[in-house]
Design an enzyme around this catalytic site. Structure first.
Site, PDB file in Angstrom:
ATOM      1  CD  GLU A  40       2.561 -12.748   5.080  1.00 58.30           C
ATOM      2  OE1 GLU A  40       3.170 -14.114   5.185  1.00 58.30           O
ATOM      3  OE2 GLU A  40       2.258 -12.251   6.023  1.00 58.30           O
ATOM      4  CD  GLU A  65       6.900  -5.430   7.658  1.00 60.85           C
ATOM      5  OE1 GLU A  65       6.957  -4.373   8.086  1.00 60.85           O
ATOM      6  OE2 GLU A  65       5.786  -6.240   8.045  1.00 60.85           O
ATOM      7  CG  ASP A  92       6.636   1.468  -0.085  1.00 65.95           C
ATOM      8  OD1 ASP A  92       5.798   0.796  -0.621  1.00 65.95           O
ATOM      9  OD2 ASP A  92       6.351   2.485   0.194  1.00 65.95           O
ATOM     10  CG  ASP A 115      -0.270  -0.258   9.157  1.00 63.27           C
ATOM     11  OD1 ASP A 115      -0.218  -1.092  10.163  1.00 63.27           O
ATOM     12  OD2 ASP A 115       0.810  -0.449   8.580  1.00 63.27           O
ATOM     13  CG  ASP A 151      -8.664  -6.222  13.555  1.00 61.61           C
ATOM     14  OD1 ASP A 151      -8.180  -5.397  12.768  1.00 61.61           O
ATOM     15  OD2 ASP A 151      -8.141  -6.498  14.824  1.00 61.61           O
ATOM     16  CB  THR A 186      -0.974 -12.801  11.775  1.00 60.51           C
ATOM     17  OG1 THR A 186      -2.092 -11.766  12.469  1.00 60.51           O
ATOM     18  CG2 THR A 186      -1.508 -13.071  10.553  1.00 60.51           C
TER      19      THR A 186
HETATM   20  C1  LIG Z   1      -0.757  -4.054  11.191  1.00 65.86           C
HETATM   21  S1  LIG Z   1       0.814  -4.801  10.845  1.00 65.86           S
HETATM   22  C2  LIG Z   1       0.419  -6.548  10.409  1.00 65.86           C
HETATM   23  C3  LIG Z   1       1.392  -7.495  10.408  1.00 65.86           C
HETATM   24  C4  LIG Z   1       1.283  -8.792  10.216  1.00 65.86           C
HETATM   25  N1  LIG Z   1       0.689  -9.066   8.900  1.00 65.86           N
HETATM   26  C5  LIG Z   1       0.417  -9.676  11.366  1.00 65.86           C
HETATM   27  O1  LIG Z   1      -0.868  -9.845  11.017  1.00 65.86           O
HETATM   28  O2  LIG Z   1       0.739  -9.763  12.549  1.00 65.86           O
HETATM   29  C6  LIG Z   1       1.107  -4.169   9.269  1.00 65.86           C
HETATM   30  C7  LIG Z   1       2.513  -4.423   8.611  1.00 65.86           C
HETATM   31  O3  LIG Z   1       2.583  -3.987   7.399  1.00 65.86           O
HETATM   32  C8  LIG Z   1       3.861  -3.471   7.175  1.00 65.86           C
HETATM   33  N2  LIG Z   1       3.731  -2.295   5.946  1.00 65.86           N
HETATM   34  C9  LIG Z   1       3.070  -1.479   5.945  1.00 65.86           C
HETATM   35  N3  LIG Z   1       2.842  -0.782   4.695  1.00 65.86           N
HETATM   36  C10 LIG Z   1       3.749  -1.384   4.193  1.00 65.86           C
HETATM   37  C11 LIG Z   1       4.517  -1.078   2.795  1.00 65.86           C
HETATM   38  N4  LIG Z   1       3.880  -0.364   1.920  1.00 65.86           N
HETATM   39  N5  LIG Z   1       5.420  -2.083   2.314  1.00 65.86           N
HETATM   40  C12 LIG Z   1       5.797  -3.122   3.182  1.00 65.86           C
HETATM   41  N6  LIG Z   1       5.373  -3.289   4.462  1.00 65.86           N
HETATM   42  C13 LIG Z   1       4.434  -2.378   5.016  1.00 65.86           C
HETATM   43  C14 LIG Z   1       4.264  -2.647   8.601  1.00 65.86           C
HETATM   44  O4  LIG Z   1       5.346  -2.588   8.884  1.00 65.86           O
HETATM   45  C15 LIG Z   1       3.511  -3.701   9.521  1.00 65.86           C
HETATM   46  O5  LIG Z   1       4.456  -4.653  10.055  1.00 65.86           O
END
Ligand SMILES: C[S@@+](CC[C@H](N)C(=O)[O-])C[C@H]1O[C@@H](n2cnc3c(N)ncnc32)[C@H](O)[C@@H]1O
Length: 211
Positions: A40, A65, A92, A115, A151, A186
């Site tokens: 994930e 994460e 990353d 994101d 979304d 989530t």
């Molecule tokens: C909008 S949040 C959604 C979090 C979760 N999946 C939810 O639906 O509640 C996006 C998450 O992706 C992580 N993220 C973004 N780019 C990433 C990357 N390149 N590697 C790991 N995590 C990443 C961010 O830190 C953030 O916690």
């Protein structure tokens, strides 16, 4: 970080967080079994991750994460629910997928609410790009799946279009998928639902041969 997250991070990190290394991971050694592995990416606070892992204890889950409070929160859930089938990599996702995940090894990839980077000048920062989906496909077993949820409709359309450029991935729904019954909402999704946002589910399977 809350006190709970900080304490979980300090006490449980060495057990459940795998250090980044540019070498393929030996999942049998890491999890102590030969069960399938699901990755994930961007699990946020890991609430849905923990719920899915608790319902599928014969599957190994590897969460990637970068956000430390989220890692702390998932660590506390791992302990609360006794989840021996979850490990975390705090790095990353791109180099992890490139260097740590063996080719043709994954049963599934979950990317829930990546994101969206809505501004056009930021689209290049979106995680979902053709090269990245190709990398995901390379790391999936034949018959393995990738499940992406967002979304943000323009991002959903971008993901559907980008998928079409990866011949190894087949979208059996042609457009949006139906929610899979085992997927809990989530934390991020709850906020979107409160704002009455629509949810777009995208699901594709790795082909065993050319299309
Ligand atoms: C909008 S949040 C959604 C979090 C979760 N999946 C939810 O639906 O509640 C996006 C998450 O992706 C992580 N993220 C973004 N780019 C990433 C990357 N390149 N590697 C790991 N995590 C990443 C961010 O830190 C953030 O916690």
């Amino acid at each position: 970080m809350s006190r709970l997250q900080k304490s979980a991070y300090e006490t449980l990190k060495s057990t459940y967080v795998l250090p980044y290394a540019p070498n393929p991971l030996d999942s049998a050694a890491v999890f102590g079994n030969l069960h399938d592995v699901v990755v994930e990416i961007g699990f946020g606070m890991g609430i849905a991750t923990a719920e899915i892992a608790a319902g599928q204890r014969d599957v190994n889950f590897l969460g990637i994460e970068v956000h430390t409070p989220g890692v702390g929160k998932l660590l506390s859930e791992i302990e609360r629910l006794g989840l021996g089938n979850v490990r975390i990599i705090q790095e990353d996702a791109v180099p992890v997928m490139e260097h740590m995940i063996p080719k043709e090894s994954l049963k599934g990839i979950h990317i829930f609410f990546p994101d969206p980077w809505p501004k056009k000048k930021h689209h290049k920062r979106r995680l979902i790009q053709r090269e990245f989906l190709q990398l995901c496909a390379d790391n999936m077993k034949h018959g393995g799946y990738i499940y992406i949820v967002t979304d943000w409709q323009p991002y959903a359309e971008w993901i559907i279009d980008t998928l079409e450029g990866v011949p190894l991935l087949n979208n059996p729904y042609k457009g949006y998928a139906v929610p899979l019954p085992w997927r809990p909402h989530t934390r991020f999704e709850h906020k979107g639902i409160e704002k009455q946002n629509s949810i777009f589910e995208i699901y594709a399977v790795k082909r065993s041969g050319p299309p």
